[in-house]
Design an enzyme around this catalytic site. Structure first.
Site, PDB file in Angstrom:
ATOM      1  N   ILE A  96       0.848  -1.198   0.000  1.00 58.51           N
ATOM      2  CA  ILE A  96       0.000   0.000   0.000  1.00 58.51           C
ATOM      3  C   ILE A  96       0.881   1.245   0.000  1.00 58.51           C
ATOM      4  CG2 ILE A  96      -0.199   0.303   2.516  1.00 58.51           C
ATOM      5  CD1 ILE A  96      -3.244   0.824   2.072  1.00 58.51           C
ATOM      6  N   CYS A  97       0.345   2.344  -0.527  1.00 61.58           N
ATOM      7  CA  CYS A  97       0.992   3.659  -0.444  1.00 61.58           C
ATOM      8  C   CYS A  97      -0.126   4.679  -0.250  1.00 61.58           C
ATOM      9  CB  CYS A  97       1.840   3.952  -1.687  1.00 61.58           C
ATOM     10  SG  CYS A  97       0.887   4.159  -3.204  1.00 61.58           S
ATOM     11  N   GLN A  98       0.054   5.902  -0.671  1.00 61.81           N
ATOM     12  CA  GLN A  98      -0.991   6.903  -0.484  1.00 61.81           C
ATOM     13  C   GLN A  98      -2.102   6.765  -1.517  1.00 61.81           C
ATOM     14  OE1 GLN A  98      -1.091   8.868   2.222  1.00 61.81           O
ATOM     15  NE2 GLN A  98      -3.131   9.477   1.570  1.00 61.81           N
ATOM     16  N   MET A 149      -3.970   4.509   0.808  1.00 66.67           N
ATOM     17  CA  MET A 149      -4.473   5.078   2.070  1.00 66.67           C
ATOM     18  C   MET A 149      -5.550   6.138   1.813  1.00 66.67           C
ATOM     19  SD  MET A 149      -3.232   3.514   4.659  1.00 66.67           S
ATOM     20  CE  MET A 149      -3.638   4.630   6.007  1.00 66.67           C
TER      21      MET A 149
END
Length: 117
Positions: free
Chosen positions: A83-85, A112
């Site tokens: 996951i990242c932003q 996110m």
């Protein structure tokens, strides 16, 4: 000739946005159901500052720029969820993991920004 240049630019960006071959996309709803699975490795590839600001407790922070040097700390026999932003950096991370022979790699769609948990 100008249209060919524009077509090449658009094609490049479409290619960059496509998921890596063999990488599964999971929604944040799917992710909620996966978090209790202890056999899954959860990796957050955002910067330490982003991670500190808000993160999912099951995720370990391995920033994208350090991922290649930390591949040995990950288990190739286990599924990895990245996951990242927004999903862009985690898409890059997924490609790195696939090139390093990790078999079961998933990318959280929307990252996110889409997480409500």
């Amino acid at each position: 000739m100008e249209w060919l240049f524009i077509l090449l630019i658009v094609g490049f960006f479409v290619w960059r946005m496509m998921p890596a071959k063999g990488v599964r996309s999971v929604s944040t709803e799917d992710l909620m159901g996966m978090l209790k699975n202890k056999s899954v490795q959860f990796i957050d590839v955002r910067t330490p500052g982003e991670y500190k600001g808000r993160h999912i407790k099951e995720f370990k922070n391995i920033p994208l720029n350090t991922l290649k040097s930390q591949l040995a700390s990950l288990d190739k026999s286990k599924e990895i969820v990245v996951i990242c932003q927004s999903g862009m950096r985690s898409g890059q991370a997924a490609k790195i993991l696939k090139k390093a022979s990790f078999k079961d790699v998933s990318n959280v769609t929307g990252g996110m920004s889409a997480w409500c948990g």
